[in-house]
Write a protein that holds these residues in place. Structure first.
Motif, PDB file in Angstrom:
ATOM      1  N   VAL A  13       0.864  -1.187   0.000  1.00  0.00           N
ATOM      2  CA  VAL A  13       0.000   0.000   0.000  1.00  0.00           C
ATOM      3  C   VAL A  13       0.899   1.236   0.000  1.00  0.00           C
ATOM      4  N   SER A  14       0.746   2.092  -1.004  1.00  0.00           N
ATOM      5  CA  SER A  14       1.658   3.232  -1.106  1.00  0.00           C
ATOM      6  C   SER A  14       1.352   4.273  -0.031  1.00  0.00           C
ATOM      7  N   LEU A  15       2.429   4.816   0.527  1.00  0.00           N
ATOM      8  CA  LEU A  15       2.262   5.818   1.594  1.00  0.00           C
ATOM      9  C   LEU A  15       1.605   7.078   1.036  1.00  0.00           C
ATOM     10  N   GLU A  16       1.884   7.385  -0.221  1.00  0.00           N
ATOM     11  CA  GLU A  16       1.256   8.570  -0.819  1.00  0.00           C
ATOM     12  C   GLU A  16      -0.259   8.391  -0.895  1.00  0.00           C
ATOM     13  N   THR A  17      -0.672   7.177  -1.255  1.00  0.00           N
ATOM     14  CA  THR A  17      -2.111   6.895  -1.315  1.00  0.00           C
ATOM     15  C   THR A  17      -2.733   7.032   0.073  1.00  0.00           C
ATOM     16  N   ILE A  18      -2.035   6.527   1.085  1.00  0.00           N
ATOM     17  CA  ILE A  18      -2.552   6.642   2.451  1.00  0.00           C
ATOM     18  C   ILE A  18      -2.695   8.117   2.833  1.00  0.00           C
ATOM     19  N   ALA A  19      -1.675   8.920   2.484  1.00  0.00           N
ATOM     20  CA  ALA A  19      -1.725  10.357   2.796  1.00  0.00           C
ATOM     21  C   ALA A  19      -2.923  11.005   2.105  1.00  0.00           C
ATOM     22  N   LYS A  20      -3.167  10.598   0.857  1.00  0.00           N
ATOM     23  CA  LYS A  20      -4.294  11.182   0.115  1.00  0.00           C
ATOM     24  C   LYS A  20      -5.623  10.764   0.729  1.00  0.00           C
ATOM     25  N   GLU A  21      -5.711   9.478   1.062  1.00  0.00           N
ATOM     26  CA  GLU A  21      -6.987   8.956   1.557  1.00  0.00           C
ATOM     27  C   GLU A  21      -7.333   9.479   2.957  1.00  0.00           C
ATOM     28  N   PHE A  22      -6.330   9.519   3.836  1.00  0.00           N
ATOM     29  CA  PHE A  22      -6.624   9.850   5.236  1.00  0.00           C
ATOM     30  C   PHE A  22      -6.194  11.265   5.621  1.00  0.00           C
ATOM     31  N   GLY A  23      -5.481  11.952   4.719  1.00  0.00           N
ATOM     32  CA  GLY A  23      -4.997  13.295   5.017  1.00  0.00           C
ATOM     33  C   GLY A  23      -3.721  13.244   5.844  1.00  0.00           C
ATOM     34  N   PRO A 379      -3.010  14.019  15.226  1.00  0.00           N
ATOM     35  CA  PRO A 379      -3.211  13.339  13.945  1.00  0.00           C
ATOM     36  C   PRO A 379      -4.106  12.113  14.046  1.00  0.00           C
ATOM     37  N   ALA A 380      -4.518  11.638  12.893  1.00  0.00           N
ATOM     38  CA  ALA A 380      -5.193  10.345  12.793  1.00  0.00           C
ATOM     39  C   ALA A 380      -4.147   9.241  12.859  1.00  0.00           C
ATOM     40  N   GLU A 381      -4.601   7.997  13.120  1.00  0.00           N
ATOM     41  CA  GLU A 381      -3.719   6.833  13.072  1.00  0.00           C
ATOM     42  C   GLU A 381      -4.321   5.797  12.127  1.00  0.00           C
ATOM     43  N   VAL A 382      -3.434   5.186  11.340  1.00  0.00           N
ATOM     44  CA  VAL A 382      -3.847   4.183  10.351  1.00  0.00           C
ATOM     45  C   VAL A 382      -3.002   2.931  10.545  1.00  0.00           C
ATOM     46  N   GLN A 390      -6.298   0.802   7.318  1.00  0.00           N
ATOM     47  CA  GLN A 390      -7.554   1.115   8.004  1.00  0.00           C
ATOM     48  C   GLN A 390      -7.347   2.143   9.110  1.00  0.00           C
ATOM     49  N   LEU A 391      -8.314   3.021   9.232  1.00  0.00           N
ATOM     50  CA  LEU A 391      -8.269   4.052  10.264  1.00  0.00           C
ATOM     51  C   LEU A 391      -8.410   3.399  11.639  1.00  0.00           C
TER      52      LEU A 391
END
Ligand SMILES: *Cc1c(COP(=O)(O)O)cnc(C)c1O
Length: 410
Positions: A13-23, A379-382, A390-391
């Protein structure tokens, strides 16, 4: 494993995608890494009856605690609240080691009620415990072995001037109190610091425990604490966990023979379990060139990750938006109105405004030490587990900041 490689993705799972999805800012944890660290410890200590009591203060998220449980770990808690969080995560009271420092007898009584193993760290509290419970509740005693260990002064807790534990030089006093109230001491404990490198320190501490243990006939376990050092940067020397496991296990088995009974060996790793699993993803708000230094200002700071400012800790930083960019030298700084340097003079792949940076080793003592300083939201945690991000904690909202304020009519 190299501590230096640019972490572009976790379990695919790309970290950039995670940043985009969860902010951003967002803490991201690799669940597989956490599980593997526990398995590695089990392997290193496979010759002895081992209990891994994960030090929850490193990262207290309930989903992480559940993951640790799934991997066969138990928990170490340093406050009543941490004990309660462990129960929320599905641990039973008996799975919890409670190692507070300087708390009141009222708090200890409450934790006794929850069924945790109590670890006492002063003569005064030992005495109060004896008066209250006599031989009805077994206890563990935290010994201060007076050895200098750990990566720096703030994380060395086993030396002569440390507030932790009962001095080994007061062993006679301990024995006197234990005898007076016929207390049942089932464990002896030490935790000498963090970022301990080699087996020698654990053996030195171990020898102090072994000698003292001969005076306590009811023991069920010896607890060697945590403190295993992990890698922060390329070329870092890390604890050779297999060597530590082997040498400590050998010494332990030899001791058990002398003691006349098989005891359990307990460990309380925090950092070792979660440090490398975690990344704090931040966004570059500004790239500011000055005559001397190029600063990268990010949308986070010491409010979210205090380790660089508090412990001079090194955290690797990588540009996940530009992983093949030409490295340049930057000072990465936070947005807090305070000197807030996350890294100085650091070579990072060229940073452009809006790029996502990954700050490594953010799993331990990251969000668990975060605050709302400057009235910033936490911050949020994933969690990435079984290839899915997942959040596991929502980002705070403005209402969270003022929720408990009592606003006067003035
Ligand atoms: C903090 C702490 C630990 C964990 O230390 P690490 O350096 O994270 O491994 C273990 N035991 C006790 C009692 C602690 O206070």
């Amino acid at each position: 494993m190299s501590a230096s490689h640019n972490p572009i993705s976790i379990q695919g799972v790309s970290l950039e995608t995670i940043a985009k999805e969860f902010g951003t800012p967002v803490y991201v944890y690799d669940g597989e890494k956490i599980t593997n660290q526990i398995l590695t410890l089990k392997k290193a200590f496979e010759k002895v009856p081992l209990k891994i009591k994960y030090a929850t203060k490193a990262l207290t998220n309930i989903s992480i605690l559940k993951l640790v449980k799934r991997a066969g770990g138990e928990v170490d808690a340093v406050s009543l609240e941490e004990v309660k969080i462990c129960l929320e995560a599905g641990y039973e009271g008996k799975d919890v080691m409670y190692t507070p420092s300087g708390v009141s007898m009222d708090e200890i009584k409450e934790v006794v009620g929850l069924g945790a193993m109590i670890n006492l760290d002063s003569i005064s509290i030992l005495e109060q415990f004896g008066q209250t419970f006599g031989d009805s509740i077994p206890v563990c005693i935290r010994i201060n072995p007076h050895i200098m260990a750990g990566g720096n002064a703030k994380i060395s807790v086993g030396h002569i001037a440390s507030k932790f534990g009962i001095s080994i030089q007061q062993l006679d006093e301990i024995l006197e109190v234990v005898a007076r109230y016929q207390m049942k001491v089932t464990g002896l404990h030490l935790h000498t610091g963090s970022d301990i490198l080699d087996a020698e320190v654990f053996l030195k501490g171990g020898n102090v425990l072994f000698d003292a243990a001969m005076k306590f006939p009811d023991l069920k376990f010896l607890d060697f604490g945590g403190g295993f050092k992990v890698g922060y940067k390329e070329g870092d020397v890390v604890t050779d966990i297999m060597a530590v496991g082997n040498r400590v296990s050998e010494a332990f088995l030899e001791f058990c023979e002398k003691y006349g009974r098989d005891l359990e060996l307990w460990l309380e790793p925090g950092k070792f379990v979660v440090s490398e699993s975690g990344y704090l993803l931040v966004e570059a708000n500004v790239v500011k060139k000055t005559p001397q230094i190029t600063f990268v200002g990010v949308n986070s700071g010491l409010n979210h990750l205090i380790r660089p400012m508090m412990y001079d800790a090194y955290h690797g930083i990588y540009n996940v938006s530009n992983p093949y960019g030409k490295p340049a030298t930057y000072n990465v700084v936070g947005y807090i109105c305070e000197t807030d340097t996350i890294a100085a003079g650091r070579a990072i792949e060229e940073v452009r405004r809006g790029d996502i940076l990954a700050i490594k080793n953010a799993g331990a003592y990251g969000i668990s030490m975060a605050s709302n300083y400057n009235s910033r939201l936490r911050p949020a945690e994933v969690l990435v587990w079984e290839g899915k991000a997942q959040l596991i904690r929502k980002r705070e909202e403005f209402q969270d900041l003022i929720r408990n304020q009592v606003i006067l009519d003035i």
